[in-house]
Write an enzyme that holds these catalytic residues in place. Structure first.
Site, PDB file in Angstrom:
ATOM      1  N   GLY A 420       0.788  -1.386  -0.552  1.00 25.47           N
ATOM      2  CA  GLY A 420       0.159  -0.427   0.277  1.00 25.47           C
ATOM      3  C   GLY A 420       0.448   1.484   0.165  1.00 25.47           C
ATOM      4  CB  VAL A 424      -1.899   3.465   4.669  1.00 23.37           C
ATOM      5  CG1 VAL A 424      -2.346   3.527   3.767  1.00 23.37           C
ATOM      6  CG2 VAL A 424      -0.949   1.876   3.929  1.00 23.37           C
ATOM      7  N   GLY A 425      -0.132   2.529   7.698  1.00 24.62           N
ATOM      8  CA  GLY A 425       0.113   1.812   8.928  1.00 24.62           C
ATOM      9  C   GLY A 425       0.664   0.278   8.593  1.00 24.62           C
ATOM     10  CB  SER A 743      -5.491   3.103 -16.453  1.00 24.92           C
ATOM     11  OG  SER A 743      -4.399   4.396 -16.150  1.00 24.92           O
ATOM     12  CE  LYS A 786      -6.699   3.787 -12.270  1.00 24.32           C
ATOM     13  NZ  LYS A 786      -6.619   3.135 -13.338  1.00 24.32           N
TER      14      LYS A 786
END
Length: 866
Positions: A420, A424-425, A743, A786
């Site tokens: 991640g 975020v931990g 994308s 996203k």
């Protein structure tokens, strides 16, 4: 123990291994008294068998005289058989009431063995009908005595087997209706042959045992019935309680005598093995005494030669440490061999220090030292929730591991990889996992590591050699089952010194890490008990063979609401405590925290948010230190007085609908981002120019989008030579940041279509998806990140490939409920929803511009979370 009337008294609650053994000098008709306390008896040496015709009180009880309903006495850690004397000491109030009722009535009760508790937390004194076996023994009271302290001593005799049919009463004690069971068979030639074998085996066991009197052999020889002989042996041999209960429940005499013979043979094998072990121990002691004598002679010789005693004392201390330290035999053998080399070296030699350091490392490692895991799943869930907000997928996987570990103790630990964006931990999750398991926590940062020896260690031939980081971490942890975090595993490098990622293959493979060999130690170390947790920002840089060994768990970014909860629960209290201020000095409102989140941070994690909260706390701390005692309160209107002007404004909110500019969504290592794709035309010859540090895949997407438009846009309004007399330039801002991936295909196609038609793109719409030459829209990845980025940026509508509908399961409801989502299959569907006015074809192939997209009501599509 305390002295009783007929022998030592066995107290309730003591463990079997601490129970008093029966006095070998006692008569076989005597036995230890059993004390009844707390709802059950805890007997130990119940090895008393009597002939059927022995009548202690002048009353002979037959199975036919036994009533159907009797009181039930639970028995712990023992099984009572028919023809067996049961001496009891009763002090519990309820059990005294049971004994008095039995003595006033028919002097009969049922003795039933308690089942072993399934959980450690279960109260051993709690007895219910479900906690006892259904088959027990009917006991007749033959003698009883009362004492001044209120206790009673009762002597009973087993009559017959009985099976509980129904519990009739639970208070003040258990009562049940039961049926006596009669032995089946037992008079054939096979049974008589088995009796001969049982007598021989039993006699051998009595002769070899120190606590079984010889009179038992005479009792066994006088037993004429195979069933009685089986019960005699079962009552006097220390079989396991489940085995004894199985014998009690076996009414077929043939099966019972066969089972007893098998158990006797097993006991004899154990006894012979014990004798062999004693012989080996004696030989080992003789060898050690001989070595001790020789070492003492060597010490005297060294003293005569002038060598100091310090060296000898040091060698002897190391030898004792090696012999006492828990380690595998293979490692002990290598250590002793190295110690012998050390004893022959001079302390001034360079090799002496190398060998001494090696032995010190061997002694410092936790070869067999493990911490006890906490298998309380509720406690683990509470700890994980206390330390981290949400992150449901990671917490569920840890709790699943705990559940399986509780059911299967020898389970190998999984190799988890938390992937991640920063903040975020991921790393703090490892500490929470260690705390919930009750294990030690070790963290090793692998960022920038390029030397294989950092993982496997250096060989001892090198100067300054030492073990690798894995072995060093285990030494510092002091146990062989810590939670071991491999931080930043995606940032491993490689050069001429080796590839550390290849060295990790053995470490992170459960099939072979139980024999991990460090180059320095050169002996196997068991890593199978270690719980490895790796962290990474992306999987792209992790080699495929290493990634295949990892169980990947994605830890994605947080929504604004989640950041608010994290700030209130964790960040604000931590920063206020770190800066020495309390709630009497500063208060935070929800609106104020939301303003910090949206105006002063732009991240997937919460690091910048914590820094901003820390800046507010420092501002207040300075004010408090200056003598201002008025309580400050942070709200939406005064955030700028603490932090200054906002650092970020919503880019989507600032942008207006423009021709040739479309909003796309992208995924990076730090989370999701939105980007603006700009397109302009100029007189030329149809060339396409791409700028903005675009990668080859993104360039091909732009060429495919332009080719599709040239193939399908043939309108009189723009002219047939439109593409031949114009050049096109597509640019993606933030040119210093490399960009690549498919994308952005539909975003580039939308910007070019807007330019061709001269129709603006709606400013509140963002999109992502791959485009093909035929105008199809294909699925892409990173949908959750996203959508979170689009939501943070103020976007209100998004366009996604229809194949990505399934990915909405991972999107927080807060985001999916507030974003209007359009799922498309082709570029025509994209243009219909993205442009302010929709270009379409007439039956004659002419282009007309429809404003239907503005006039039609926009129905909000509800997104169903499955």
């Amino acid at each position: 123990m305390e002295d009783g009337v007929h022998g030592p008294v066995w107290r309730a609650g003591a463990r079997r291994d601490s129970a008093p053994r029966q006095n070998p000098a006692m008569h076989p008709h005597e036995s230890a008294w059993w004390r009844l306390e707390g709802g059950g008896i805890h007997p130990k040496d119940s090895r008393t068998m009597l002939p059927d015709d022995l009548d202690l009180d002048g009353t002979q009880v037959t199975p036919e005289e036994i009533p159907e309903e009797l009181a039930v006495l639970p028995v712990s850690d023992a099984v009572i058989f028919p023809h067996m004397l049961v001496p009891l000491v009763i002090s519990d109030r309820k059990l005294i009431m049971l004994a008095e009722d039995v003595l006033e009535g028919n002097k009969l009760f049922g003795a039933f063995t308690q089942r072993p508790p399934e959980q450690e937390e279960e109260d051993e004194d709690e007895v219910s009908s479900e906690s006892i076996f259904r088959v027990g023994t009917v006991v007749a009271v033959t003698k009883s005595m009362r004492f001044p302290d209120g206790s009673m001593r009762v002597l009973g005799k087993g009559i017959c087997r009985a099976e509980i049919e129904e519990i009739t009463s639970r208070e003040p004690y258990l009562s049940a209706r039961m049926q006596c069971q009669v032995d089946r068979g037992g008079r054939g030639k096979r049974e008589r042959a088995r009796m001969t074998q049982v007598r021989k085996a039993f006699s051998k066991l009595v002769d070899a045992s120190d606590h079984m009197p010889d009179e038992l052999k005479a009792l066994a020889s006088r037993a004429e019935d195979a069933g009685m002989l089986a019960d005699l042996v079962a009552a006097n041999v220390d079989f396991r309680v489940p085995d004894k209960q199985d014998l009690l429940e076996t009414t077929s005499v043939r099966e019972r005598i066969d089972k007893v013979l098998q158990l006797l043979r097993h006991e004899l094998q154990v006894l012979h093995l014990g004798e062999k072990l004693q012989s080996d121990v004696r030989e080992e002691m003789d060898r050690e005494q001989r070595e001790y004598y020789l070492r003492q002679q060597m010490k005297a010789i060294r003293k005569e030669l002038g060598d100091g005693d310090d060296l000898g004392n040091e060698i002897e201390e190391l030898r004792q440490s090696i012999e006492k330290h828990p380690m595998p035999d293979e490692v002990r053998e290598v250590s002793l061999k190295e110690l012998e080399r050390l004893a022959r070296m001079s302390p001034a030699s360079a090799e002496y220090t190398v060998a001494k350091t090696y032995i010190d490392w061997i002694l410092d490692l936790p070869w067999q030292n493990s911490t006890r895991d906490h298998h309380n799943i509720r406690r683990a869930a509470r700890i994980l929730d206390e330390d981290h907000y949400n992150l449901r997928k990671v917490k569920d996987r840890i709790l699943e591991f705990l559940a399986v570990k509780k059911l299967k103790q020898d389970m190998q630990g999984p190799i988890l990889c938390l992937v991640g964006p920063p903040g975020v931990g991921k790393t703090s999750l490892g500490r929470s996992v260690a705390r919930s398991l009750g294990r030690q926590f070790m963290r090793v940062s692998l960022g920038g590591v390029r030397d294989e020896a950092e993982i496997r260690g250096h060989r001892r031939t090198y100067v300054g050699a030492m073990p690798g980081r894995v072995i060093q971490g285990l030494k510092n942890a002091g146990s062989n089952n810590p939670v071991f975090m491999l931080d930043e595993i995606d940032k491993l490098g490689s050069d001429f010194r080796g590839d550390p990622s290849s060295a990790l293959l053995e470490v992170l493979d459960p099939a072979q890490n139980d024999t991990f060999s460090d180059h320095y130690l050169n002996v196997p170390f068991d890593l199978s008990k270690v719980l490895f947790i790796a962290t990474a920002n992306t999987l792209d840089t992790i080699p495929h063979v290493l990634r295949d060994r990892l169980e990947v768990i994605e830890v994605t970014g947080y929504t604004n609401q989640e950041k608010l909860e994290i700030a209130k629960r964790y960040l604000v209290p931590r920063q206020m405590n770190a800066h020495g201020i309390t709630s009497t000095h500063l208060g935070f409102t929800d609106a104020g925290i939301r303003t910090i989140v949206t105006g002063y941070t732009r991240e997937a994690g919460v690091r910048q948010l914590e820094r901003s909260i820390g800046a507010v706390c420092r501002r207040v701390a300075r004010s408090v230190a200056g003598g201002h005692k008025r309580r400050r309160r942070l709200n939406r209107d005064n955030v700028d007085t603490f932090l200054g002007a906002p650092d970020y404004l919503s880019p989507a909110a600032l942008r207006r609908a423009e021709v040739g500019v479309a909003t796309g969504m992208a995924w990076t290592q730090t989370g999701g981002e939105i980007l603006f794709i700009e397109a302009v035309k100029m007189p030329g010859k149809g060339a396409l120019k791409l700028t903005g540090s675009l990668g080859p895949v993104m360039r091909e997407s732009a060429e495919a989008a332009l080719s599709y438009l040239r193939s399908c846009v043939v309108y009189e309004r723009i002219g047939k030579d439109f593409f031949d007399r114009n050049d096109f330039h597509v640019h993606v801002p933030a040119g210093a940041t490399p960009k690549d991936g498919p994308s952005a295909g539909i975003t580039i196609a939308t910007a070019l279509a807007s330019l061709v038609y001269g129709v603006p793109v709606q400013s509140t719409v963002a999109m992502t998806g791959e485009v093909t030459l035929t105008g199809k829209v294909l699925a892409v990845g990173g949908i959750r990140q996203k959508l979170l980025a689009a939501f943070r940026a103020g976007v209100r509508e998004v366009i996604l490939p229809v194949q990505n509908r399934k990915d909405l399961e991972e999107v927080p409801r807060e985001v999916s409920d507030r974003l209007k989502m359009h799922f498309v299959e082709s570029v025509d569907d994209v243009l219909e929803r993205a442009l302010v006015a929709t270009p379409r074809r007439t039956n004659r192939g002419r282009a007309v511009v429809s404003s239907a997209s503005r006039s039609r009501p926009r129905e909000r599509r509800s997104v169903t979370r499955s």
